[in-house]
Design a protein around this motif. Structure first.
Motif, PDB file in Angstrom:
ATOM      1  N   ILE A  68       2.589  16.255   3.348  1.00 24.08           N
ATOM      2  CA  ILE A  68       2.853  14.840   3.621  1.00 24.08           C
ATOM      3  C   ILE A  68       4.298  14.557   3.260  1.00 24.08           C
ATOM      4  CG2 ILE A  68       2.268  12.432   3.175  1.00 24.08           C
ATOM      5  CD1 ILE A  68      -0.431  13.378   2.061  1.00 24.08           C
ATOM      6  N   ASP A  69       5.048  14.047   4.223  1.00 26.89           N
ATOM      7  CA  ASP A  69       6.400  13.555   3.974  1.00 26.89           C
ATOM      8  C   ASP A  69       6.371  12.054   4.231  1.00 26.89           C
ATOM      9  OD1 ASP A  69       7.523  16.136   3.496  1.00 26.89           O
ATOM     10  OD2 ASP A  69       7.605  16.464   5.668  1.00 26.89           O
ATOM     11  N   HIS A  70       6.926  11.287   3.321  1.00 28.18           N
ATOM     12  CA  HIS A  70       6.945   9.834   3.506  1.00 28.18           C
ATOM     13  C   HIS A  70       8.261   9.276   3.018  1.00 28.18           C
ATOM     14  CE1 HIS A  70       6.343   8.693  -0.755  1.00 28.18           C
ATOM     15  NE2 HIS A  70       5.862   9.918  -0.818  1.00 28.18           N
ATOM     16  N   LYS A  71       8.673   8.195   3.671  1.00 28.45           N
ATOM     17  CA  LYS A  71       9.919   7.537   3.293  1.00 28.45           C
ATOM     18  C   LYS A  71       9.733   6.041   3.434  1.00 28.45           C
ATOM     19  CE  LYS A  71      14.854   7.271   4.398  1.00 28.45           C
ATOM     20  NZ  LYS A  71      15.052   6.337   3.364  1.00 28.45           N
ATOM     21  N   SER A  72       9.859   5.348   2.318  1.00 32.26           N
ATOM     22  CA  SER A  72       9.816   3.893   2.357  1.00 32.26           C
ATOM     23  C   SER A  72      11.092   3.384   2.999  1.00 32.26           C
ATOM     24  CB  SER A  72       9.683   3.312   0.947  1.00 32.26           C
ATOM     25  OG  SER A  72       8.479   3.704   0.362  1.00 32.26           O
ATOM     26  N   GLU A  73      10.946   2.502   3.965  1.00 28.14           N
ATOM     27  CA  GLU A  73      12.115   1.910   4.616  1.00 28.14           C
ATOM     28  C   GLU A  73      12.456   0.553   4.009  1.00 28.14           C
ATOM     29  OE1 GLU A  73      10.749   2.080   8.706  1.00 28.14           O
ATOM     30  OE2 GLU A  73      11.990   3.875   8.981  1.00 28.14           O
ATOM     31  N   LYS A  74      11.402  -0.153   3.564  1.00 21.86           N
ATOM     32  CA  LYS A  74      11.627  -1.473   2.989  1.00 21.86           C
ATOM     33  C   LYS A  74      10.413  -1.851   2.151  1.00 21.86           C
ATOM     34  CE  LYS A  74      12.790  -6.205   4.180  1.00 21.86           C
ATOM     35  NZ  LYS A  74      12.994  -7.182   5.240  1.00 21.86           N
ATOM     36  N   VAL A  75      10.674  -2.384   0.976  1.00 23.76           N
ATOM     37  CA  VAL A  75       9.620  -2.937   0.128  1.00 23.76           C
ATOM     38  C   VAL A  75       9.907  -4.427  -0.005  1.00 23.76           C
ATOM     39  CG1 VAL A  75       8.550  -2.940  -2.147  1.00 23.76           C
ATOM     40  CG2 VAL A  75       9.349  -0.783  -1.160  1.00 23.76           C
ATOM     41  N   THR A  76       8.933  -5.249   0.370  1.00 16.55           N
ATOM     42  CA  THR A  76       9.058  -6.695   0.275  1.00 16.55           C
ATOM     43  C   THR A  76       7.977  -7.204  -0.664  1.00 16.55           C
ATOM     44  OG1 THR A  76       9.893  -6.842   2.544  1.00 16.55           O
ATOM     45  CG2 THR A  76       9.049  -8.869   1.570  1.00 16.55           C
ATOM     46  N   ILE A  77       8.383  -7.938  -1.678  1.00 23.08           N
ATOM     47  CA  ILE A  77       7.418  -8.498  -2.612  1.00 23.08           C
ATOM     48  C   ILE A  77       7.377 -10.005  -2.434  1.00 23.08           C
ATOM     49  CG2 ILE A  77       6.836  -8.830  -5.048  1.00 23.08           C
ATOM     50  CD1 ILE A  77       8.034  -6.048  -5.541  1.00 23.08           C
ATOM     51  N   ILE A  78       6.162 -10.501  -2.193  1.00 22.65           N
ATOM     52  CA  ILE A  78       5.928 -11.933  -2.022  1.00 22.65           C
ATOM     53  C   ILE A  78       4.808 -12.311  -2.991  1.00 22.65           C
ATOM     54  CG2 ILE A  78       5.269 -13.773  -0.419  1.00 22.65           C
ATOM     55  CD1 ILE A  78       6.174 -11.819   1.857  1.00 22.65           C
ATOM     56  N   GLY A  79       5.167 -13.022  -4.042  1.00 23.58           N
ATOM     57  CA  GLY A  79       4.168 -13.375  -5.045  1.00 23.58           C
ATOM     58  C   GLY A  79       3.609 -12.120  -5.701  1.00 23.58           C
ATOM     59  N   ASN A  80       2.285 -11.949  -5.616  1.00 23.76           N
ATOM     60  CA  ASN A  80       1.642 -10.796  -6.231  1.00 23.76           C
ATOM     61  C   ASN A  80       1.318  -9.699  -5.212  1.00 23.76           C
ATOM     62  OD1 ASN A  80      -0.475 -12.052  -4.866  1.00 23.76           O
ATOM     63  ND2 ASN A  80      -1.973 -11.567  -6.445  1.00 23.76           N
ATOM     64  N   THR A  81       1.999  -9.738  -4.060  1.00 27.05           N
ATOM     65  CA  THR A  81       1.743  -8.774  -2.995  1.00 27.05           C
ATOM     66  C   THR A  81       3.024  -8.035  -2.633  1.00 27.05           C
ATOM     67  OG1 THR A  81       0.034 -10.242  -2.110  1.00 27.05           O
ATOM     68  CG2 THR A  81       0.837  -8.510  -0.644  1.00 27.05           C
ATOM     69  N   ALA A  82       2.898  -6.716  -2.494  1.00 27.28           N
ATOM     70  CA  ALA A  82       4.032  -5.891  -2.072  1.00 27.28           C
ATOM     71  C   ALA A  82       3.692  -5.250  -0.739  1.00 27.28           C
ATOM     72  CB  ALA A  82       4.320  -4.815  -3.112  1.00 27.28           C
ATOM     73  N   LEU A  83       4.606  -5.380   0.204  1.00 31.02           N
ATOM     74  CA  LEU A  83       4.474  -4.770   1.522  1.00 31.02           C
ATOM     75  C   LEU A  83       5.469  -3.619   1.603  1.00 31.02           C
ATOM     76  CD1 LEU A  83       4.519  -8.061   3.613  1.00 31.02           C
ATOM     77  CD2 LEU A  83       2.507  -6.815   2.790  1.00 31.02           C
ATOM     78  N   VAL A  84       4.974  -2.445   1.951  1.00 27.46           N
ATOM     79  CA  VAL A  84       5.829  -1.266   2.049  1.00 27.46           C
ATOM     80  C   VAL A  84       5.835  -0.805   3.499  1.00 27.46           C
ATOM     81  CG1 VAL A  84       6.284   1.073   1.222  1.00 27.46           C
ATOM     82  CG2 VAL A  84       5.136  -0.587  -0.286  1.00 27.46           C
ATOM     83  N   ALA A 113      -3.744  -8.844 -12.892  1.00 24.32           N
ATOM     84  CA  ALA A 113      -3.758  -8.591 -14.340  1.00 24.32           C
ATOM     85  C   ALA A 113      -2.653  -7.614 -14.742  1.00 24.32           C
ATOM     86  CB  ALA A 113      -5.131  -8.085 -14.777  1.00 24.32           C
ATOM     87  N   ASP A 114      -1.453  -7.850 -14.177  1.00 24.44           N
ATOM     88  CA  ASP A 114      -0.270  -7.033 -14.488  1.00 24.44           C
ATOM     89  C   ASP A 114      -0.421  -5.565 -14.118  1.00 24.44           C
ATOM     90  OD1 ASP A 114       1.332  -9.130 -15.377  1.00 24.44           O
ATOM     91  OD2 ASP A 114       0.445  -9.046 -17.382  1.00 24.44           O
ATOM     92  N   SER A 115      -1.203  -5.283 -13.088  1.00 20.34           N
ATOM     93  CA  SER A 115      -1.371  -3.911 -12.616  1.00 20.34           C
ATOM     94  C   SER A 115      -1.344  -3.903 -11.088  1.00 20.34           C
ATOM     95  CB  SER A 115      -2.716  -3.356 -13.117  1.00 20.34           C
ATOM     96  OG  SER A 115      -2.910  -2.045 -12.645  1.00 20.34           O
ATOM     97  N   TRP A 116      -0.452  -3.095 -10.520  1.00 17.46           N
ATOM     98  CA  TRP A 116      -0.359  -2.973  -9.071  1.00 17.46           C
ATOM     99  C   TRP A 116      -1.442  -2.030  -8.571  1.00 17.46           C
ATOM    100  CZ3 TRP A 116       2.439  -6.021  -6.042  1.00 17.46           C
ATOM    101  CH2 TRP A 116       3.528  -6.698  -6.586  1.00 17.46           C
ATOM    102  N   LYS A 117      -2.171  -2.463  -7.534  1.00 18.84           N
ATOM    103  CA  LYS A 117      -3.232  -1.661  -6.934  1.00 18.84           C
ATOM    104  C   LYS A 117      -3.034  -1.598  -5.423  1.00 18.84           C
ATOM    105  CE  LYS A 117      -5.511  -0.886 -10.740  1.00 18.84           C
ATOM    106  NZ  LYS A 117      -5.635   0.444 -11.294  1.00 18.84           N
ATOM    107  N   PHE A 118      -3.252  -0.415  -4.880  1.00 14.47           N
ATOM    108  CA  PHE A 118      -3.160  -0.146  -3.434  1.00 14.47           C
ATOM    109  C   PHE A 118      -4.394  -0.745  -2.765  1.00 14.47           C
ATOM    110  CE2 PHE A 118      -3.918   3.322  -0.131  1.00 14.47           C
ATOM    111  CZ  PHE A 118      -2.955   2.861   0.762  1.00 14.47           C
ATOM    112  N   ILE A 119      -4.179  -1.702  -1.839  1.00 17.34           N
ATOM    113  CA  ILE A 119      -5.316  -2.422  -1.262  1.00 17.34           C
ATOM    114  C   ILE A 119      -5.457  -2.255   0.251  1.00 17.34           C
ATOM    115  CG2 ILE A 119      -4.081  -4.620  -0.990  1.00 17.34           C
ATOM    116  CD1 ILE A 119      -6.812  -5.937  -1.902  1.00 17.34           C
ATOM    117  N   ALA A 120      -4.389  -1.889   0.951  1.00 19.05           N
ATOM    118  CA  ALA A 120      -4.517  -1.759   2.406  1.00 19.05           C
ATOM    119  C   ALA A 120      -3.467  -0.807   2.955  1.00 19.05           C
ATOM    120  CB  ALA A 120      -4.377  -3.122   3.085  1.00 19.05           C
ATOM    121  N   TYR A 121      -3.861  -0.145   4.034  1.00 20.89           N
ATOM    122  CA  TYR A 121      -2.960   0.784   4.717  1.00 20.89           C
ATOM    123  C   TYR A 121      -3.242   0.704   6.206  1.00 20.89           C
ATOM    124  CZ  TYR A 121      -0.474   5.155   5.738  1.00 20.89           C
ATOM    125  OH  TYR A 121       0.418   6.098   6.219  1.00 20.89           O
TER     126      TYR A 121
END
Length: 127
Positions: A68-84, A113-121
Motif C-alpha cells: 500500500i502506497d498512500h499520500k495525503s494531498e490535503k487535510v482539512t479540519i472542521i470542528g471535530n472532523t478531519a477530512l483527508v 473525548a479527545d481521541s481521533w477515530k477513523f469513521i469513514a472511507y
C-alpha cells in the motif's frame, strides 16, 4: 509528540500512516483501536463494509494487502472532523484474485473525548 499535539493536521497524517501500516501488517488490534465503531468503509468497487465486516475480511484472508502506497494531498479540519484527501495505490488479493488498485480517496476522522477515530472511507478508481 508535542509537535503533533499542536499540529492536528500532522497528527491526522500520522494516524493515517498507522492505519495503513496496521492493515498491511495484519495488526488488526491496532487497526480496530484507530477506528470508530460506526466505521463505514466504501471500497472502490462500490461495496461497503462496517468495521466488523472489513476486519472479518482481513482476518479470514478474503482481503489481503501486499503493498500500500498512500499520500495525503490535503487535510482539512472542521470542528471535530478531519477530512483527508489522498491518493492510494495497492497490490492486494480479493477472494483469491490478485489485483492492483490506483485510487483517489477521502478518509474521515472524528474527534470524540479527545481521541481521533477513523469513521469513514470512500475510494474512487483512477483511470
Amino acid at each position: 509528540m508535542a509537535a503533533l499535539a499542536t499540529n492536528p493536521e500532522a497528527l491526522i497524517e500520522s494516524l493515517e500512516d498507522q492505519r495503513y501500516s496496521a492493515v498491511l501488517s495484519g495488526d488488526l488490534a491496532t487497526f480496530e483501536e484507530l477506528c470508530h465503531p460506526g466505521l463505514v468503509y466504501s471500497h472502490s468497487s462500490g461495496d461497503r463494509d462496517s468495521l466488523r465486516a472489513y476486519t472479518d475480511k482481513l482476518r479470514t484472508g478474503a482481503l489481503r494487502y501486499h503493498r500500500i502506497d498512500h499520500k495525503s494531498e490535503k487535510v482539512t479540519i472542521i470542528g471535530n472532523t478531519a477530512l483527508v484527501m489522498l491518493r492510494m495505490s495497492a497490490d492486494l488479493t480479493i477472494n483469491g484474485a490478485p489485483m492492483t488498485l490506483k485510487c483517489t480517496a477521502l478518509a474521515v476522522w472524528v474527534n470524540e473525548a479527545d481521541s481521533w477515530k477513523f469513521i469513514a472511507y470512500q475510494s474512487t478508481p483512477q483511470p
